[in-house]
Design a protein around this motif. Structure first.
Motif, mmCIF file in Angstrom:
data_model
loop_
_atom_site.group_PDB
_atom_site.id
_atom_site.type_symbol
_atom_site.label_atom_id
_atom_site.label_comp_id
_atom_site.label_asym_id
_atom_site.label_seq_id
_atom_site.Cartn_x
_atom_site.Cartn_y
_atom_site.Cartn_z
ATOM 1 N N PRO A 1 0.764 -1.277 0.115
ATOM 2 C CA PRO A 1 0.038 0.042 -0.094
ATOM 3 C C PRO A 1 0.894 1.143 0.101
ATOM 4 O O PRO A 1 1.898 1.242 0.582
ATOM 5 C CB PRO A 1 -0.779 -0.213 1.380
ATOM 6 N N CYS A 2 0.302 2.476 -0.509
ATOM 7 C CA CYS A 2 0.987 3.717 -0.537
ATOM 8 C C CYS A 2 -0.240 4.737 -0.242
ATOM 9 O O CYS A 2 -1.193 4.618 -0.895
ATOM 10 C CB CYS A 2 1.703 3.803 -1.892
ATOM 11 N N LEU A 3 0.133 5.638 0.698
ATOM 12 C CA LEU A 3 -0.852 6.598 0.953
ATOM 13 C C LEU A 3 -0.043 7.952 0.304
ATOM 14 O O LEU A 3 1.261 8.234 0.645
ATOM 15 C CB LEU A 3 -0.939 6.802 2.637
ATOM 16 N N ARG A 4 -0.850 8.403 -0.497
ATOM 17 C CA ARG A 4 -0.512 9.883 -1.043
ATOM 18 C C ARG A 4 -1.289 10.735 -0.424
ATOM 19 O O ARG A 4 -2.454 10.687 -0.061
ATOM 20 C CB ARG A 4 -0.989 9.746 -2.506
ATOM 21 N N ILE A 5 -0.436 11.808 0.209
ATOM 22 C CA ILE A 5 -0.796 12.777 1.410
ATOM 23 C C ILE A 5 -0.531 14.285 0.535
ATOM 24 O O ILE A 5 0.537 14.386 0.440
ATOM 25 C CB ILE A 5 -0.132 12.478 2.742
ATOM 26 N N GLU A 6 -1.356 14.976 0.278
ATOM 27 C CA GLU A 6 -1.307 16.564 -0.176
ATOM 28 C C GLU A 6 -1.704 17.464 0.802
ATOM 29 O O GLU A 6 -2.780 17.445 1.354
ATOM 30 C CB GLU A 6 -2.315 16.720 -1.312
ATOM 31 N N GLU A 7 -0.429 18.325 1.190
ATOM 32 C CA GLU A 7 -0.832 19.104 2.355
ATOM 33 C C GLU A 7 0.056 20.334 1.981
ATOM 34 O O GLU A 7 1.336 20.247 1.771
ATOM 35 C CB GLU A 7 -0.354 18.580 3.902
ATOM 36 N N ASN A 8 -0.625 21.483 2.026
ATOM 37 C CA ASN A 8 0.257 22.731 2.092
ATOM 38 C C ASN A 8 0.892 22.826 0.463
ATOM 39 O O ASN A 8 2.061 23.199 0.230
ATOM 40 C CB ASN A 8 1.308 22.962 3.242
ATOM 41 N N GLY A 9 0.471 22.253 -0.511
ATOM 42 C CA GLY A 9 0.847 22.261 -1.771
ATOM 43 C C GLY A 9 2.165 21.334 -2.090
ATOM 44 O O GLY A 9 2.586 21.222 -3.051
ATOM 45 N N GLU A 10 2.290 20.388 -1.088
ATOM 46 C CA GLU A 10 3.476 19.434 -1.216
ATOM 47 C C GLU A 10 2.724 18.035 -1.159
ATOM 48 O O GLU A 10 1.570 17.775 -0.457
ATOM 49 C CB GLU A 10 4.578 19.582 0.045
ATOM 50 N N THR A 11 3.442 17.122 -1.705
ATOM 51 C CA THR A 11 2.713 15.422 -1.887
ATOM 52 C C THR A 11 3.795 14.867 -1.244
ATOM 53 O O THR A 11 5.014 14.720 -1.303
ATOM 54 C CB THR A 11 2.542 15.036 -3.250
ATOM 55 N N GLN A 12 3.286 13.839 -0.345
ATOM 56 C CA GLN A 12 4.227 12.985 0.244
ATOM 57 C C GLN A 12 3.655 11.446 0.003
ATOM 58 O O GLN A 12 2.367 11.392 -0.071
ATOM 59 C CB GLN A 12 4.148 13.132 1.730
ATOM 60 N N TRP A 13 4.713 10.666 -0.194
ATOM 61 C CA TRP A 13 4.121 9.249 -0.556
ATOM 62 C C TRP A 13 4.715 8.477 0.588
ATOM 63 O O TRP A 13 5.823 8.360 0.809
ATOM 64 C CB TRP A 13 4.638 8.718 -1.996
ATOM 65 N N MET A 14 3.736 7.767 1.425
ATOM 66 C CA MET A 14 4.090 6.835 2.424
ATOM 67 C C MET A 14 3.709 5.393 2.032
ATOM 68 O O MET A 14 2.793 4.951 1.659
ATOM 69 C CB MET A 14 3.384 7.309 3.559
ATOM 70 N N TYR A 15 4.684 4.643 2.140
ATOM 71 C CA TYR A 15 4.915 3.203 1.603
ATOM 72 C C TYR A 15 4.504 2.014 2.427
ATOM 73 O O TYR A 15 3.748 0.886 2.167
ATOM 74 C CB TYR A 15 6.043 3.035 0.570
ATOM 75 N N GLU A 16 5.007 1.931 3.842
ATOM 76 C CA GLU A 16 4.984 0.743 4.554
ATOM 77 C C GLU A 16 3.786 0.818 5.290
ATOM 78 O O GLU A 16 3.190 1.919 5.738
ATOM 79 C CB GLU A 16 6.075 0.964 5.661
ATOM 80 N N SER A 17 2.933 -0.189 5.264
ATOM 81 C CA SER A 17 1.597 -0.387 5.967
ATOM 82 C C SER A 17 1.684 0.076 7.617
ATOM 83 O O SER A 17 0.846 0.677 7.904
ATOM 84 C CB SER A 17 1.033 -1.811 5.919
ATOM 85 N N SER A 18 2.697 -0.454 8.241
ATOM 86 C CA SER A 18 2.776 0.037 9.702
ATOM 87 C C SER A 18 3.215 1.468 9.683
ATOM 88 O O SER A 18 2.391 2.102 10.810
ATOM 89 C CB SER A 18 4.098 -0.781 10.291
ATOM 90 N N ASP A 19 3.791 2.376 8.802
ATOM 91 C CA ASP A 19 4.013 3.499 8.876
ATOM 92 C C ASP A 19 2.539 4.276 8.610
ATOM 93 O O ASP A 19 2.395 5.278 9.266
ATOM 94 C CB ASP A 19 5.047 3.917 7.734
ATOM 95 N N ILE A 20 1.752 3.710 7.599
ATOM 96 C CA ILE A 20 0.713 4.247 7.227
ATOM 97 C C ILE A 20 -0.456 4.254 8.349
ATOM 98 O O ILE A 20 -1.194 5.178 8.851
ATOM 99 C CB ILE A 20 -0.006 3.553 6.093
#
Length: 118
Positions: free
Chosen positions: A90-109
Motif C-alpha cells: 500500500p501507498c498513501l498519497r498525502i497532499e498538504e500545503n501544496g506538497e505531496t508525500q508518499w508513504m509506503y509501509e503499511s505499519s507507517d501508514i
C-alpha cells in the motif's frame, strides 16, 4: 503460483468481509472536519493484498473517507511509479500545503492515521 495467490486473495477478502471492524462514530461537525482533511489523501492498493487489507481495516476502524485507488490499473500504476518512485502498495498519497508525500509501509501508514485521526 497464480492460482494459489488468487485463492489466498479471495480467502483474505472473504474473512475481511465477515470480520470487518466497526466504524468509529464521531459527532457530525467533527466528522465533517475529518472528511475535509481526508479529501487530499488517497490509498494506492491492490484489493486482495494482505497489507492493503490491514490498512483499509484501520481506515474503516477510524471512520475515515479516504479514496482507494486500484494500482493494478496501468494509469494508476504509472502515477505511482512516476510520482511516488516505487511500484509498491500500500501507498498513501498525502497532499498538504501544496506538497505531496508518499508513504509506503503499511505499519507507517497505520501509525500516521492513528496519530492524525485517533
Amino acid at each position: 503460483m497464480f492460482i494459489v495467490r488468487w485463492v489466498l486473495g479471495r480467502i483474505i477478502l472473504f474473512f475481511n468481509f465477515i470480520f470487518a471492524p466497526k466504524k468509529r462514530q464521531r459527532p457530525l461537525a467533527e466528522q465533517a472536519k475529518v472528511d475535509e482533511v481526508t479529501k487530499s489523501i488517497q490509498l494506492y492498493q491492490y484489493p486482495a493484498c494482505p497489507f492493503c487489507v490491514k490498512v483499509r481495516r484501520t481506515i474503516r476502524r477510524q471512520g475515515l473517507n479516504i479514496e482507494t485507488v486500484d494500482a493494478k490499473q496501468e494509469l494508476h500504476q504509472q502515477t505511482l511509479v512516476s510520482q511516488g518512485g516505487k511500484a509498491m502498495v500500500p501507498c498513501l498519497r498525502i497532499e498538504e500545503n501544496g506538497e505531496t508525500q508518499w508513504m509506503y509501509e503499511s505499519s507507517d501508514i497505520i501509525n500516521y492515521l492513528n496519530q492524525r485521526f485517533a
